[in-house]
Design an enzyme around this catalytic site. Structure first.
Site, short mmCIF file in Angstrom:
data_model
loop_
_atom_site.label_atom_id
_atom_site.label_comp_id
_atom_site.label_asym_id
_atom_site.label_seq_id
_atom_site.Cartn_x
_atom_site.Cartn_y
_atom_site.Cartn_z
N ARG A 118 -13.62 7.20 -9.05
CA ARG A 118 -12.44 7.18 -9.91
C ARG A 118 -11.76 8.54 -9.86
NH1 ARG A 118 -13.25 2.39 -13.40
NH2 ARG A 118 -12.08 0.98 -12.09
N GLN A 131 -7.12 6.20 -5.94
CA GLN A 131 -6.49 5.12 -6.71
C GLN A 131 -5.86 4.05 -5.80
OE1 GLN A 131 -3.88 6.71 -9.71
NE2 GLN A 131 -5.59 7.34 -10.99
N ASP A 185 -8.39 1.47 -4.95
CA ASP A 185 -9.25 1.04 -6.06
C ASP A 185 -9.09 -0.48 -6.30
OD1 ASP A 185 -10.55 0.55 -8.44
OD2 ASP A 185 -9.87 2.38 -9.40
N SER A 195 -9.44 -1.86 -9.94
CA SER A 195 -8.23 -1.75 -10.75
C SER A 195 -7.20 -2.79 -10.34
CB SER A 195 -7.61 -0.36 -10.63
OG SER A 195 -8.44 0.58 -11.22
N TYR A 217 -16.76 4.95 -16.80
CA TYR A 217 -17.44 3.70 -17.11
C TYR A 217 -18.21 3.81 -18.44
CZ TYR A 217 -16.45 2.26 -12.33
OH TYR A 217 -15.81 1.92 -11.17
#
Ligand code: NAI
Length: 381
Positions: A128, A133, A136, A139, A234
């Site tokens: 993360r 990103q 990801d 997500s 998390y």
């Protein structure tokens, strides 16, 4: 260099790992692409669109994989144990396999990858960090799952979401409780708010409070000194004392809710059980629960993977693969995640694959390489 895009064969899977848009871009990067016949059908990307984008369409997995150096998948390859044809055995030795390979639940496949010297990249393990990103997948998929969960709930509910002031009187807005304010939960808040519901939210991570409030949700607090924050954004598993306090609080709020959407996950562990049968009994008839964690063991007692169960007049929606219920967009963003990873792995001048093994993103997602497991912890949990 040849890329193969296989048709997904696992139950409930409707997504595809490349779209005509990403195929075009992969070809521009210097790859050639073969797509298995019908791979994009369930996501509404017909073979003709792949061909128009420059891909070859092959009739069988064997033909698709012929000369492949890279294989793009959504889910782990099938095995005989899964009740399908053994896809791992079809993968050419030494291929780079990229997908959501579920190392926590499909640990046995890691040995198979090693036997065939497959370099396996599991994108759920991406760190993360800002630079990661764009790849990801958790997500990109959870965002759509959160949206779709609210749409499914609104459809199953026998009431309206927004407040309506009519000549025949006022209709009260629906009350939605969201458990877990990660990517899916935050999108569920935004979607429920757009539809006009009153939204309450609960999460064990203190950082979630501000995010919930910025979206117009009310954060439900449990009185405790304990923090649920673990590394990487998390959550960790909570103590027995915390769980008892949390259960009492949820019981209080749930009785006033028309809809509950549960999204709570703990990486590598079964999902926390947040709603008991007793709490379901306390809800009004016609209420709806959507258990987005159903495939990880479920947040709600009685939820069943792939089914809608009715308990004490309450509908519990246990749909499997929620992002797969909105497959055109889920595939589009997933395919872009894979394209972004391959772009990262390309040497732009020579237009060849050049994996930088010192890159922390590669180190995090690599499960196997040259017959060796890269990070024992990933498969052993
Ligand atoms: P997740 O899918 O692992 O879990 C969903 C949510 O359930 C989490 O918010 C978690 O705190 C919550 N949860 C776990 N146990 C619970 C319990 N017992 N009761 C109530 N809630 C519980 O989480 P996800 O969606 O992966 O997001 C975790 C965090 O990471 C979020 O803050 C998110 O914004 C952040 N994130 C950061 C990224 C980046 O910096 N690149 C990318 C994606 C997410």
């Amino acid at each position: 260099m040849q890329i193969a895009v296989l048709k997904e064969k696992r139950p409930y899977e409707t997504r595809v790992a490349a779209t005509p848009e990403t195929v075009k871009k992969l070809i521009a990067l210097g790859f050639s692409v073969t797509v298995e016949k019908g791979a994009g059908d369930s996501s509404q990307y017909p073979d003709s669109q792949y061909e128009a984008a420059g891909a070859k369409v092959a009739a069988t997995p064997e033909k698709t994989l012929d000369k492949a150096k890279i294989v793009l998948k959504v889910l782990p390859p099938m095995t005989k144990k899964d009740g399908g044809e053994d896809e791992v055995k079809l993968l050419p030795e030494g291929t780079l396999l990229i997908g959501m390979l579920q190392p926590y639940v499909k640990a046995e496949l890691i040995e198979e990858y090693n036997k065939r010297k497959i370099t396996a990249f599991s994108l759920e393990l991406a760190p993360r960090i800002t630079r990661a990103q764009a790849i990801d997948v958790l997500s990109s998929q959870s965002n759509l799952a959160g949206y779709r969960a609210v749409i499914e709930a609104a459809n199953a509910l026998h009431r309206a979401f927004p407040m309506m002031m009519t000549a025949a009187g006022t209709i009260a807005p629906a009350r939605v409780l969201i458990l877990g304010a990660g990517v899916a939960g935050l999108q569920a808040i935004a979607t429920a708010k757009r539809l006009g519901a009153i939204v309450s939210v609960f999460d064990v991570r203190a950082a979630a409070k501000e995010q919930v409030e910025s979206l117009g949700g009310t954060f439900v607090e449990v009185e405790s000194e304990e923090s649920g924050d673990a590394a990487g954004g998390y959550a960790k598993e909570m103590s027995k004392d915390y769980k008892e306090r949390q259960a009492a609080k949820i019981k209080e709020v749930i009785g006033k809710s028309d809809v509950v959407i549960t999204t709570a996950l703990i990486p590598g562990k079964p999902a926390p059980r947040l709603i008991t049968a007793d709490m379901v009994k306390g809800m009004r008839p016609g209420s709806v629960i959507v258990d987005l964690a159903v495939e990880s063991g479920g947040n709600c007692e009685g939820s069943v993977v792939g089914e809608v169960v009715e308990k004490d007049g309450v509908k519990i929606l246990g749909y499997a693969n929620m992002p797969g219920r909105i497959p055109t967009d889920a595939s589009a963003v997933y395919a872009r995640n894979l394209l972004n990873l391959l772009t990262l792995c390309m040497d732009k001048d020579s237009k060849t694959l050049k994996i930088n093994w010192d890159d922390e993103i590669i180190q995090a997602i690599a499960l196997t390489h040259e017959g060796k497991t890269q990070n024992e912890k990933k498969g052993a949990v």
